[in-house]
Motif scaffolding. Structure first.
Motif, PDB file in Angstrom:
ATOM      1  N   UNK A   8       0.249 -11.258  -2.498  1.00 38.58           N
ATOM      2  CA  UNK A   8      -0.594 -11.374  -1.451  1.00 38.58           C
ATOM      3  C   UNK A   8      -0.167 -10.339  -0.573  1.00 38.58           C
ATOM      4  N   UNK A   9       0.999 -10.036  -0.404  1.00 36.35           N
ATOM      5  CA  UNK A   9       1.654  -9.236   0.702  1.00 36.35           C
ATOM      6  C   UNK A   9       1.817  -7.919   0.051  1.00 36.35           C
ATOM      7  N   UNK A  10       1.403  -7.453  -1.163  1.00 37.48           N
ATOM      8  CA  UNK A  10       1.845  -6.086  -1.551  1.00 37.48           C
ATOM      9  C   UNK A  10       1.096  -5.020  -0.699  1.00 37.48           C
ATOM     10  N   UNK A  11      -0.018  -5.119  -0.120  1.00 43.49           N
ATOM     11  CA  UNK A  11      -0.446  -4.217   0.530  1.00 43.49           C
ATOM     12  C   UNK A  11       0.402  -3.615   1.478  1.00 43.49           C
ATOM     13  N   UNK A  12       1.141  -4.609   2.311  1.00 44.31           N
ATOM     14  CA  UNK A  12       2.170  -4.214   3.283  1.00 44.31           C
ATOM     15  C   UNK A  12       3.182  -3.505   2.986  1.00 44.31           C
ATOM     16  N   UNK A  13       3.641  -3.912   1.554  1.00 46.29           N
ATOM     17  CA  UNK A  13       4.899  -3.352   1.036  1.00 46.29           C
ATOM     18  C   UNK A  13       4.387  -1.930   0.784  1.00 46.29           C
ATOM     19  N   UNK A  14       3.085  -1.650   0.233  1.00 46.07           N
ATOM     20  CA  UNK A  14       2.645  -0.280  -0.248  1.00 46.07           C
ATOM     21  C   UNK A  14       2.627   0.545   1.209  1.00 46.07           C
ATOM     22  N   UNK A  15       2.265  -0.099   2.353  1.00 41.78           N
ATOM     23  CA  UNK A  15       2.301   0.788   3.531  1.00 41.78           C
ATOM     24  C   UNK A  15       3.594   0.813   4.149  1.00 41.78           C
ATOM     25  N   UNK A  16       4.663   0.347   3.935  1.00 50.24           N
ATOM     26  CA  UNK A  16       6.186   0.478   4.222  1.00 50.24           C
ATOM     27  C   UNK A  16       6.614   1.500   3.219  1.00 50.24           C
ATOM     28  N   UNK A  17       6.166   1.259   1.937  1.00 49.50           N
ATOM     29  CA  UNK A  17       6.826   2.358   0.995  1.00 49.50           C
ATOM     30  C   UNK A  17       6.270   3.679   1.398  1.00 49.50           C
TER      31      UNK A  17
END
Length: 225
Positions: A8-17
């Motif tokens: 569920x939080x994967x988009x946030x991690x992609x933005x952080x990446x």
């Protein structure tokens, strides 16, 4: 282990990446451009050139990156107003801190590589009548930068790991993404483990890139079998 939370939080991690990638990448490029003249002047016999370079390198290698970031992010307002300027942006302050820090370490790496060059390479350049500038441009710097690859790969990895402090000044990098996910779901294990896995994947990618670069650019140093 709640995998649904991670998905569920994967988009946030992609933005952080993405933020980590461009921030560290830009800092390394600018830091390398600053480090080359620093390394040259650090080796100079002229004290007017050598001492400022020595002081710069000594300060930024001798103080923690987090302290440097705090001094820039919180301290610049003491010297000039930062409202409505780039200094007001956290990403710009982090970029400046990263560039100053990595340039100092990279300068020492390049300086060591220059000092480790075989004397015959420089003497051959002088024998051909090359000027000091041409000798550096055609002989010393290309050879030194190749030889510095193994040590510089460590600096790139250290810079990647050190960039985690950017999350402290409100930047949504990988660590900032983990802090955000943890604040939403109170799941420190899942949130920070996911960020750690992203950092580990980036680290292995960097190692792979430098390993192939060393095979290509340092092939002439390998003994003939």
């Amino acid at each position: 282990m709640d995998f649904s939370l991670i998905i569920e939080s994967f988009p946030i991690y992609l933005e952080g990446l993405w933020t980590t990638f461009w921030l560290v990448g830009l800092a390394l490029i600018l830091g390398l451009l600053v480090a080359i003249p620093l390394a040259i002047t650090r080796n100079s016999r002229n004290y007017l050139l050598m001492l400022p370079s020595w002081g710069y390198i000594y300060f930024f290698r001798g103080t923690p990156l987090l302290v440097q970031l705090y001094l820039i992010y919180y301290g610049m307002d003491q010297f000039f107003p930062v409202k409505d300027t780039l200094w007001e942006n956290a990403w710009f302050c982090a970029l400046v801190a990263f560039v100053l820090n990595t340039s100092a370490y990279t300068a020492e790496i390049i300086r060591g590589a220059i000092n480790g060059l075989p004397k015959g390479e420089v003497e051959a350049a002088k024998a051909y009548g090359m000027s000091t500038f041409m000798t550096y441009r055609r002989i010393i710097l290309p050879s030194a930068l190749r030889r510095a690859l193994p040590a510089y790969s460590n600096e790139v990895i250290f810079m990647l790991h050190g960039s985690a402090v950017a999350g402290i000044v409100t930047i949504l990098d990988l660590t900032g993404a983990a802090r955000l996910v943890n604040s939403r779901y109170y799941a420190p294990f899942e949130s920070f483990l996911t960020a750690g896995l992203f950092y580990m994947a980036l680290t292995f990618l960097i190692l792979w890139i430098f390993k192939n670069a060393e095979k290509r650019f340092l092939a002439y140093l390998r003994p003939l079998s």
